[in-house]
Design an enzyme around this catalytic site. Structure first.
Site, PDB file in Angstrom:
ATOM      1  N   ASP A  99       0.833  -1.204   0.000  1.00  0.00           N
ATOM      2  CA  ASP A  99       0.000   0.000   0.000  1.00  0.00           C
ATOM      3  C   ASP A  99       0.868   1.254   0.000  1.00  0.00           C
ATOM      4  O   ASP A  99       1.972   1.250   0.560  1.00  0.00           O
ATOM      5  CB  ASP A  99      -0.908  -0.025   1.233  1.00  0.00           C
ATOM      6  N   LEU A 110      12.265 -19.818  -3.162  1.00  0.00           N
ATOM      7  CA  LEU A 110      11.081 -19.057  -2.731  1.00  0.00           C
ATOM      8  C   LEU A 110       9.938 -19.180  -3.743  1.00  0.00           C
ATOM      9  O   LEU A 110      10.175 -19.101  -4.955  1.00  0.00           O
ATOM     10  CB  LEU A 110      11.466 -17.569  -2.608  1.00  0.00           C
ATOM     11  N   HIS A 142       3.111   2.740  -8.847  1.00  0.00           N
ATOM     12  CA  HIS A 142       2.987   1.288  -9.077  1.00  0.00           C
ATOM     13  C   HIS A 142       4.241   0.766  -9.772  1.00  0.00           C
ATOM     14  O   HIS A 142       4.750  -0.317  -9.455  1.00  0.00           O
ATOM     15  CB  HIS A 142       1.758   0.970  -9.932  1.00  0.00           C
TER      16      HIS A 142
HETATM   17  C1  FPP Z   1      -1.853  -0.059  -3.584  1.00  0.00           C
HETATM   18  O1  FPP Z   1      -1.352   1.247  -3.538  1.00  0.00           O
HETATM   19  C2  FPP Z   1      -1.233  -0.817  -4.687  1.00  0.00           C
HETATM   20  C3  FPP Z   1      -1.901  -1.434  -5.715  1.00  0.00           C
HETATM   21  C4  FPP Z   1      -3.354  -1.472  -5.824  1.00  0.00           C
HETATM   22  C5  FPP Z   1      -1.224  -2.106  -6.834  1.00  0.00           C
HETATM   23  C6  FPP Z   1       0.116  -2.594  -6.537  1.00  0.00           C
HETATM   24  C7  FPP Z   1       0.690  -3.317  -7.667  1.00  0.00           C
HETATM   25  C8  FPP Z   1       2.007  -3.409  -7.861  1.00  0.00           C
HETATM   26  C9  FPP Z   1       3.010  -2.742  -6.985  1.00  0.00           C
HETATM   27  C10 FPP Z   1       2.611  -4.165  -8.964  1.00  0.00           C
HETATM   28  C11 FPP Z   1       1.954  -5.419  -9.402  1.00  0.00           C
HETATM   29  C12 FPP Z   1       2.910  -6.167 -10.209  1.00  0.00           C
HETATM   30  C13 FPP Z   1       2.678  -7.273 -10.919  1.00  0.00           C
HETATM   31  C14 FPP Z   1       3.811  -7.912 -11.584  1.00  0.00           C
HETATM   32  C15 FPP Z   1       1.353  -7.848 -11.090  1.00  0.00           C
HETATM   33  P1  FPP Z   1      -2.384   2.460  -3.694  1.00  0.00           P
HETATM   34  O2  FPP Z   1      -2.505   2.789  -5.137  1.00  0.00           O
HETATM   35  O3  FPP Z   1      -3.683   2.110  -3.042  1.00  0.00           O
HETATM   36  O4  FPP Z   1      -1.655   3.601  -2.905  1.00  0.00           O
HETATM   37  P2  FPP Z   1      -2.356   4.807  -2.149  1.00  0.00           P
HETATM   38  O5  FPP Z   1      -3.124   4.211  -0.994  1.00  0.00           O
HETATM   39  O6  FPP Z   1      -1.226   5.659  -1.706  1.00  0.00           O
HETATM   40  O7  FPP Z   1      -3.268   5.493  -3.135  1.00  0.00           O
END
Ligand code: FPP
Length: 250
Positions: free
Chosen positions: A28, A139, A45
């Site tokens: 997050d 892993l 992301h």
């Molecule tokens: C939450 O942060 C994060 C996500 C919903 C997506 C996370 C995905 C990745 C890091 C990469 C995925 C990779 C693969 C290979 C599938 P947020 O956007 O909710 O952050 P915020 O709360 O600050 O808005």
């Protein structure tokens, strides 16, 4: 003049004999991380994928058996279409950049979730990474992608009901172990440690069954900044917990 003797710094050490078998991460804070830099949320992301690589290599080195990352929840479809489309491009970007390195480190890739809802080309990239690493014995790096825990539990119930109806199961056979075997994470060890970054303290429909006895660790660090040292801190905190599984202190 009196010189005070400097107190030796006691940096807590990681116990190599008490490494959690399965660590799950709710990644997050990507959006906030990007916003702080006046960048679009998608940049957060993008940077967040680097953290997955860093932590997977370190977890593998420490002897963690499985690491699950919450990459996209079924609820995330409610986000702007452009952000959803961007996240669906990340598996390709991630595996282009890091699959060879993960192969070299014996890491096995898995996915849980309703991957069939992703565009076909995203699914192809995912299946190819899973296939290519399927014989690796290090892993297990498991992506929860288009994943929702309640949906997973309901699907397991439906499948059990069908098998019961067809006579493949008796009522007496339905117990916790059997139920577990119908979950998408069936052959992963139970989650020992759940880490959620960015200061939020909720589970957001993530691995509710699998987290039954997990230790919960909430870090204020935003996901793109969560590094090896942060992982060590989380594991050290875990090692100081008194896990009783409902019993009494030993
Ligand atoms: C939450 O942060 C994060 C996500 C919903 C997506 C996370 C995905 C990745 C890091 C990469 C995925 C990779 C693969 C290979 C599938 P947020 O956007 O909710 O952050 P915020 O709360 O600050 O808005």
């Amino acid at each position: 003049m009196i010189f005070k003797k400097k107190q030796p710094q006691t940096v807590p050490k990681l116990d190599p004999n008490n490494i959690p078998a399965h660590i799950a991460f709710i990644m997050d804070g990507n959006g906030r991380w990007a916003k702080k830099r006046n960048m679009p949320r998608t940049y957060g992301h993008h940077e967040g994928t680097k953290t997955i690589r860093t932590l997977a290599l370190e977890a593998n080195r420490l002897g963690v058996k499985a690491m699950t990352v919450y990459a996209f929840s079924t609820e995330n479809f409610a986000r702007p279409q452009q952000e959803v489309e961007y996240i669906f491009k990340l598996p390709k970007e991630f595996f282009n950049l890091y699959l060879q390195e993960l192969m070299d480190n014996n890491v096995q890739i898995r996915f849980i979730g309703d991957v069939a809802r992703a565009p076909q080309w995203t699914q192809d990239v995912i299946f190819s990474a899973v296939e290519r690493t399927s014989h690796n014995t290090g892993l297990i790096l498991c992506f929860a992608f288009i994943y929702g825990s309640r949906q997973e539990i309901v699907e397991a119930c439906k499948q059990i009901a069908m098998d019961y109806k067809q006579g493949d199961l008796t009522l007496d056979e339905i117990d916790e172990d059997l139920f577990e075997s119908y979950m998408m994470s069936a052959d992963l060890p139970p989650v020992d440690l759940l880490v959620r970054t960015s200061g939020e303290c909720r589970l957001s429909n993530f691995m509710l069954w699998q987290l039954s006895y997990a230790e919960l660790y909430f870090s204020p660090v935003l996901w793109p900044d969560f590094n090896e040292a942060c992982l060590h801190e989380a594991i050290i905190a875990y090692q100081h917990r008194d896990r009783r599984f409902g019993g009494l202190k030993s």
